[in-house]
Design a protein around this motif. Sequence first.
Motif, PDB file in Angstrom:
ATOM      1  N   SER A 127      -1.338  -8.380  -4.214  1.00  0.00           N
ATOM      2  CA  SER A 127      -1.004  -9.590  -3.462  1.00  0.00           C
ATOM      3  C   SER A 127      -0.370  -9.139  -2.155  1.00  0.00           C
ATOM      4  O   SER A 127      -1.050  -8.924  -1.169  1.00  0.00           O
ATOM      5  CB  SER A 127      -0.074 -10.477  -4.281  1.00  0.00           C
ATOM      6  N   THR A 128       0.932  -8.949  -2.157  1.00  0.00           N
ATOM      7  CA  THR A 128       1.601  -8.384  -0.973  1.00  0.00           C
ATOM      8  C   THR A 128       1.845  -6.881  -1.133  1.00  0.00           C
ATOM      9  O   THR A 128       2.228  -6.214  -0.174  1.00  0.00           O
ATOM     10  CB  THR A 128       2.946  -9.075  -0.727  1.00  0.00           C
ATOM     11  N   GLY A 129       1.650  -6.374  -2.343  1.00  0.00           N
ATOM     12  CA  GLY A 129       1.821  -4.944  -2.598  1.00  0.00           C
ATOM     13  C   GLY A 129       3.195  -4.541  -3.078  1.00  0.00           C
ATOM     14  O   GLY A 129       3.434  -3.367  -3.369  1.00  0.00           O
ATOM     15  N   GLY A 130       4.107  -5.509  -3.192  1.00  0.00           N
ATOM     16  CA  GLY A 130       5.495  -5.185  -3.527  1.00  0.00           C
ATOM     17  C   GLY A 130       5.679  -4.414  -4.819  1.00  0.00           C
ATOM     18  O   GLY A 130       6.354  -3.379  -4.846  1.00  0.00           O
ATOM     19  N   SER A 131       5.068  -4.898  -5.912  1.00  0.00           N
ATOM     20  CA  SER A 131       5.311  -4.265  -7.215  1.00  0.00           C
ATOM     21  C   SER A 131       4.713  -2.871  -7.284  1.00  0.00           C
ATOM     22  O   SER A 131       5.348  -1.931  -7.772  1.00  0.00           O
ATOM     23  CB  SER A 131       4.760  -5.138  -8.347  1.00  0.00           C
ATOM     24  N   VAL A 132       3.501  -2.704  -6.774  1.00  0.00           N
ATOM     25  CA  VAL A 132       2.873  -1.395  -6.867  1.00  0.00           C
ATOM     26  C   VAL A 132       3.545  -0.391  -5.925  1.00  0.00           C
ATOM     27  O   VAL A 132       3.634   0.806  -6.240  1.00  0.00           O
ATOM     28  CB  VAL A 132       1.352  -1.487  -6.601  1.00  0.00           C
ATOM     29  N   GLN A 145       3.094  13.692  -5.409  1.00  0.00           N
ATOM     30  CA  GLN A 145       2.422  13.027  -4.297  1.00  0.00           C
ATOM     31  C   GLN A 145       1.610  11.839  -4.805  1.00  0.00           C
ATOM     32  O   GLN A 145       1.025  11.903  -5.894  1.00  0.00           O
ATOM     33  CB  GLN A 145       1.470  14.003  -3.590  1.00  0.00           C
ATOM     34  N   VAL A 146       1.571  10.771  -4.024  1.00  0.00           N
ATOM     35  CA  VAL A 146       0.705   9.639  -4.341  1.00  0.00           C
ATOM     36  C   VAL A 146      -0.529   9.743  -3.448  1.00  0.00           C
ATOM     37  O   VAL A 146      -0.444   9.586  -2.224  1.00  0.00           O
ATOM     38  CB  VAL A 146       1.416   8.295  -4.116  1.00  0.00           C
ATOM     39  N   ALA A 147      -1.668  10.037  -4.076  1.00  0.00           N
ATOM     40  CA  ALA A 147      -2.910  10.147  -3.308  1.00  0.00           C
ATOM     41  C   ALA A 147      -3.318   8.785  -2.770  1.00  0.00           C
ATOM     42  O   ALA A 147      -3.793   8.658  -1.636  1.00  0.00           O
ATOM     43  CB  ALA A 147      -4.017  10.723  -4.189  1.00  0.00           C
ATOM     44  N   GLY A 148      -3.114   7.746  -3.582  1.00  0.00           N
ATOM     45  CA  GLY A 148      -3.460   6.398  -3.161  1.00  0.00           C
ATOM     46  C   GLY A 148      -3.295   5.416  -4.300  1.00  0.00           C
ATOM     47  O   GLY A 148      -2.942   5.783  -5.421  1.00  0.00           O
ATOM     48  N   VAL A 149      -3.551   4.152  -3.996  1.00  0.00           N
ATOM     49  CA  VAL A 149      -3.432   3.050  -4.954  1.00  0.00           C
ATOM     50  C   VAL A 149      -4.779   2.351  -5.061  1.00  0.00           C
ATOM     51  O   VAL A 149      -5.434   2.089  -4.045  1.00  0.00           O
ATOM     52  CB  VAL A 149      -2.369   2.038  -4.492  1.00  0.00           C
ATOM     53  N   LEU A 150      -5.190   2.060  -6.281  1.00  0.00           N
ATOM     54  CA  LEU A 150      -6.400   1.268  -6.526  1.00  0.00           C
ATOM     55  C   LEU A 150      -6.035   0.015  -7.300  1.00  0.00           C
ATOM     56  O   LEU A 150      -5.082   0.008  -8.075  1.00  0.00           O
ATOM     57  CB  LEU A 150      -7.427   2.073  -7.332  1.00  0.00           C
ATOM     58  N   SER A 151      -6.814  -1.038  -7.086  1.00  0.00           N
ATOM     59  CA  SER A 151      -6.613  -2.266  -7.858  1.00  0.00           C
ATOM     60  C   SER A 151      -7.969  -2.853  -8.225  1.00  0.00           C
ATOM     61  O   SER A 151      -8.989  -2.540  -7.591  1.00  0.00           O
ATOM     62  CB  SER A 151      -5.812  -3.294  -7.054  1.00  0.00           C
ATOM     63  N   ASN A 163       2.585  -3.942   4.524  1.00  0.00           N
ATOM     64  CA  ASN A 163       3.490  -3.254   3.598  1.00  0.00           C
ATOM     65  C   ASN A 163       2.982  -1.865   3.218  1.00  0.00           C
ATOM     66  O   ASN A 163       3.762  -0.908   3.125  1.00  0.00           O
ATOM     67  CB  ASN A 163       3.712  -4.100   2.342  1.00  0.00           C
ATOM     68  N   PHE A 164       1.676  -1.729   3.002  1.00  0.00           N
ATOM     69  CA  PHE A 164       1.123  -0.415   2.669  1.00  0.00           C
ATOM     70  C   PHE A 164       1.209   0.524   3.866  1.00  0.00           C
ATOM     71  O   PHE A 164       1.473   1.718   3.705  1.00  0.00           O
ATOM     72  CB  PHE A 164      -0.317  -0.544   2.171  1.00  0.00           C
ATOM     73  N   ALA A 165       0.996  -0.006   5.057  1.00  0.00           N
ATOM     74  CA  ALA A 165       1.107   0.827   6.253  1.00  0.00           C
ATOM     75  C   ALA A 165       2.540   1.323   6.436  1.00  0.00           C
ATOM     76  O   ALA A 165       2.769   2.498   6.747  1.00  0.00           O
ATOM     77  CB  ALA A 165       0.663   0.039   7.486  1.00  0.00           C
ATOM     78  N   ALA A 166       3.506   0.428   6.195  1.00  0.00           N
ATOM     79  CA  ALA A 166       4.915   0.807   6.331  1.00  0.00           C
ATOM     80  C   ALA A 166       5.300   1.878   5.315  1.00  0.00           C
ATOM     81  O   ALA A 166       6.136   2.740   5.592  1.00  0.00           O
ATOM     82  CB  ALA A 166       5.805  -0.427   6.163  1.00  0.00           C
TER      83      ALA A 166
END
Length: 214
Positions: A127-132, A145-151, A163-166
Motif C-alpha cells: 500500500s504505502t510500504g510502511g509495514s514491509v 543486506q536487503v536485495a529487494g522487496v517483492l509483493s 517511501n521506498f525511495a527514501a
Amino acid sequence: MTDYKKEVAQALLDIQAVKLQPNDPFTWASGLKSPIYTDNRKTISFPKVRQLIANGLADLVKEKYPDATVIGGVATAGIPHAAWVAEVLDLPMVYVRSKPKDHGAGKQIEGILSDQDQVVLIDDLISTGGSVLGAVDAVRREGSQVAGVLSIFSYELPAADKNFAAAKTDFAPLTTYSALLDVEKASGQMSDADLDVLQDWRVDPSAWSEKHSN
C-alpha cells in the motif's frame, strides 16, 4: 512466457481476494473510503492460485535479484508465500515479525541470517510500504543486506514510491492496480465511467475518500 501480471490479477478477482466497488466504497481500518478491498490471505486456500503466485515470484527473484541467498516472509501474510518461493528456488527462508517478541530471546527475525546474506523480502500487498519497510529495517539491523522487496499486489500509490525511495530499497510487485483495471476493462463488465472512478482513486486516495464520504 507466462504473463503473470494479467494472470495473477485475473486470479485475484476470480477468488475475490480483490473486490472493486466504485459506487459503493469500502471503509478501510484507517477510516478512508476506497473503491478497492484486498485480502490476499485468501490465496492460500486455492492451490492453483498459490502455485501461480509462487512461480511468478520465484521468476521475479531470478530476474531482478539473481544474487539472493535468503527469502524472507513478512508477518503474517507474506510468510506462506515466502515458504513456497524458497521451496521453488531451493533457498533458505526466514520470517520477520512486525516487532520483537516480548519473551524468550526477543527475536524479531526467525531463522538464520549472516552479514553475507542478500535477502529478498516478500509481502502480500504494498500500500504505502510502511509495514514491509519496517521488516527491511529489521533485516538491516541484523547486519544483512536487503536485495529487494517483492509483493503479490501493489496499489501503485505515489506514497509507496516515495517511501521506498527514501529507504533506498528496490521493490517489484507480481501484479498491480493498473493490470487489474486492464483485466476489468478487457472483460467488458465495468463501464468506462466506473473505470475512470477507479483510476482517480489511485492518483490521490485521500482526496478520493473525502469526495466519496459525503
